[in-house]
Every structure is written in structure tokens, then in C-alpha cells.
Design an enzyme around this catalytic site. Structure first.
Site, PDB file in Angstrom:
ATOM      1  N   GLN A 167       3.004   9.938   1.954  1.00  0.00           N
ATOM      2  CA  GLN A 167       4.177   9.416   1.578  1.00  0.00           C
ATOM      3  C   GLN A 167       5.080   9.782   0.302  1.00  0.00           C
ATOM      4  O   GLN A 167       6.156   9.788   0.097  1.00  0.00           O
ATOM      5  CB  GLN A 167       4.169   8.081   1.393  1.00  0.00           C
ATOM      6  CG  GLN A 167       3.949   7.087   2.746  1.00  0.00           C
ATOM      7  CD  GLN A 167       3.742   5.646   2.627  1.00  0.00           C
ATOM      8  OE1 GLN A 167       2.778   5.058   2.459  1.00  0.00           O
ATOM      9  NE2 GLN A 167       4.876   4.914   2.960  1.00  0.00           N
ATOM     10  N   HIS A 206      -2.342   0.047   8.683  1.00  0.00           N
ATOM     11  CA  HIS A 206      -0.754   0.918   8.235  1.00  0.00           C
ATOM     12  C   HIS A 206      -1.013   2.119   7.557  1.00  0.00           C
ATOM     13  O   HIS A 206      -0.539   3.035   7.631  1.00  0.00           O
ATOM     14  CB  HIS A 206      -0.005  -0.342   7.837  1.00  0.00           C
ATOM     15  CG  HIS A 206       1.327   0.110   7.538  1.00  0.00           C
ATOM     16  ND1 HIS A 206       2.458   0.058   8.134  1.00  0.00           N
ATOM     17  CD2 HIS A 206       1.631   0.986   6.841  1.00  0.00           C
ATOM     18  CE1 HIS A 206       3.507   0.512   7.766  1.00  0.00           C
ATOM     19  NE2 HIS A 206       3.069   1.060   6.733  1.00  0.00           N
ATOM     20  N   GLU A 207      -1.792   1.888   6.276  1.00  0.00           N
ATOM     21  CA  GLU A 207      -1.753   3.000   5.423  1.00  0.00           C
ATOM     22  C   GLU A 207      -2.363   4.222   5.828  1.00  0.00           C
ATOM     23  O   GLU A 207      -2.191   5.461   5.686  1.00  0.00           O
ATOM     24  CB  GLU A 207      -2.258   2.452   3.989  1.00  0.00           C
ATOM     25  CG  GLU A 207      -1.334   1.435   3.425  1.00  0.00           C
ATOM     26  CD  GLU A 207       0.246   1.791   3.253  1.00  0.00           C
ATOM     27  OE1 GLU A 207       0.444   2.939   3.107  1.00  0.00           O
ATOM     28  OE2 GLU A 207       0.988   0.896   3.240  1.00  0.00           O
ATOM     29  N   HIS A 248      -0.727   6.638   8.330  1.00  0.00           N
ATOM     30  CA  HIS A 248       0.089   7.656   7.522  1.00  0.00           C
ATOM     31  C   HIS A 248      -0.868   8.936   7.371  1.00  0.00           C
ATOM     32  O   HIS A 248      -0.180  10.141   7.078  1.00  0.00           O
ATOM     33  CB  HIS A 248       0.394   7.130   6.169  1.00  0.00           C
ATOM     34  CG  HIS A 248       1.563   6.355   6.163  1.00  0.00           C
ATOM     35  ND1 HIS A 248       3.097   6.717   6.627  1.00  0.00           N
ATOM     36  CD2 HIS A 248       1.674   5.049   5.742  1.00  0.00           C
ATOM     37  CE1 HIS A 248       3.704   5.667   6.342  1.00  0.00           C
ATOM     38  NE2 HIS A 248       2.948   4.618   6.050  1.00  0.00           N
ATOM     39  N   CYS A 292       8.000  -0.636   5.642  1.00  0.00           N
ATOM     40  CA  CYS A 292       7.216   0.458   5.214  1.00  0.00           C
ATOM     41  C   CYS A 292       8.329   1.148   4.128  1.00  0.00           C
ATOM     42  O   CYS A 292       9.355   1.070   4.458  1.00  0.00           O
ATOM     43  CB  CYS A 292       6.718   1.436   6.401  1.00  0.00           C
ATOM     44  SG  CYS A 292       6.051   3.095   5.818  1.00  0.00           S
ATOM     45  N   LEU A 293       7.744   1.421   3.111  1.00  0.00           N
ATOM     46  CA  LEU A 293       8.388   2.120   1.868  1.00  0.00           C
ATOM     47  C   LEU A 293       8.919   3.430   2.513  1.00  0.00           C
ATOM     48  O   LEU A 293       9.847   3.720   2.124  1.00  0.00           O
ATOM     49  CB  LEU A 293       7.513   2.435   0.631  1.00  0.00           C
ATOM     50  CG  LEU A 293       7.197   1.154   0.308  1.00  0.00           C
ATOM     51  CD1 LEU A 293       6.129   1.490  -1.144  1.00  0.00           C
ATOM     52  CD2 LEU A 293       8.092   0.363  -0.170  1.00  0.00           C
ATOM     53  N   GLY A 336       0.886  -1.303  -0.217  1.00  0.00           N
ATOM     54  CA  GLY A 336      -0.078  -0.141  -0.024  1.00  0.00           C
ATOM     55  C   GLY A 336       0.830   1.382  -0.026  1.00  0.00           C
ATOM     56  O   GLY A 336       1.961   1.152   0.248  1.00  0.00           O
TER      57      GLY A 336
END
Length: 177
Positions: free
Chosen positions: A54, A144-145, A148, A102-103, A49
Site C-alpha cells: 500500500q 484483510h491486510e 494486500h 481500506c486506506l 492495519g
């Protein structure tokens, strides 16, 4: 579509609360370009995701979805979705721990508690409302997403600071696949 740079932990934009997409923005090329960039960037980095903050966009837009993924080799598929102005409600107090990456926190993983089952409400790119109950890995990815969008990154939710480290070390220790 453009593959965008992904902000990393420490960038102040990742700690801001994202703004809602207003009614007049639904169905516009501006919104579609953002969605296309999120999808392209997520795919290019093998993400499960990606959230708009981000890529330095301050909007409440998230994309999720993956099939077989080298970053999560044992995870089940997650359907491809665009979630705009998402809202999460836990369906019980039950939580489970799971390893997350995480990216925006490249090369690191941590064990995080998440609700096992959630009710998700969101709008699609044309403004339509959707509702769904999710559980397991799919629910974890969405939580998680969506974090953000509120300026929260997974290290903020570590249940134990010793359950956090570089992927290679955690793999060699047998703690993650």
C-alpha cells in the site's frame, strides 16, 4: 519515520504479489525503516492495519493494531503487531460478514465474508517465528491486510455488490455506524 503516500485502488502495484523477506534482511535498518514508515503512516490515517504494497513497497510485511479508532468506533482493540511473511490457515469453514474499509479505497465500505477463526504464523523483525489463533475483528483485520500481499483488495471479496458504497450514504441509511 516518514508518513508515506498510500496507493489507491487502480494503482498497478496494489495488484502484484509481494515478495518474501529473505533471512539476511531480518534485523537490518532497511527493514526497520520500512516498519517504522508503515506504523507512522497507519497511525496518521487512523488505520487498523497497513501492508507494505500500500506504500509501494513490494514486501510481505504488514502492521496491525489499534485502540479506539474513529474509522471503526464499535470495534474492539487490536494488539499492535508487525507481521512478516505471514501465513493464514482457517480453523474451520465458519465465516461471518462484516463491513470493511481500506486506506487504499478511501471513502468506501463493503460487506465481506471472512473466516471467523484463523491460525496465524509470522516472523518478527528479528526473524523469530510466532503462532497465534485469532478470531473476530482481529482475525478480520489480519485477513484483510494479508490479502494486500497477494494483490487482493476488499472489493474483490464483496459477497453482494449492493453491499458496497460511500461511507456517508451507508451511514445515513443506518447500514454502518
Amino acid at each position: 519515520m516518514t508518513i508515506r503516500a498510500v496507493l489507491r485502488l487502480g494503482h498497478p502495484a496494489l495488484r502484484q504479489r509481494a515478495r518474501d523477506i529473505e533471512d539476511e534482511v531480518f534485523g537490518t535498518q532497511q527493514l526497520q525503516t520500512l516498519i517504522d514508515d508503515l506504523l507512522e503512516t497507519k497511525a496518521a490515517r487512523s488505520g487498523a492495519g497497513l501492508a507494505a504494497p500500500q506504500i509501494d513497497e513490494p514486501w510481505r510485511v504488514v502492521v496491525v493494531g489499534m485502540g479506539a479508532n474513529p474509522r471503526y468506533p464499535e470495534a474492539p482493540p487490536v494488539p499492535e503487531r508487525v507481521l512478516i511473511n505471514p501465513e493464514i490457515t482457517p480453523l474451520s469453514e465458519a465465516t461471518s460478514a462484516g463491513w470493511e474499509g481500506c486506506l487504499s479505497v478511501p471513502g468506501l465500505r463493503g460487506e465481506v465474508e471472512r473466516w471467523q477463526r484463523i491460525h496465524l504464523s509470522w516472523r518478527d523483525p528479528n526473524g523469530g517465528w510466532h503462532h497465534e489463533e485469532l478470531e473476530g475483528f482481529h482475525a478480520r483485520v489480519v485477513q484483510h491486510e494479508c490479502d494486500h500481499l497477494d494483490g487482493v483488495l476488499f472489493p474483490d471479496r464483496l459477497r453482494d455488490p449492493t453491499a458496497f458504497g460511500f461511507e456517508a450514504e451507508l451511514q445515513s441509511d443506518g447500514r454502518i455506524p
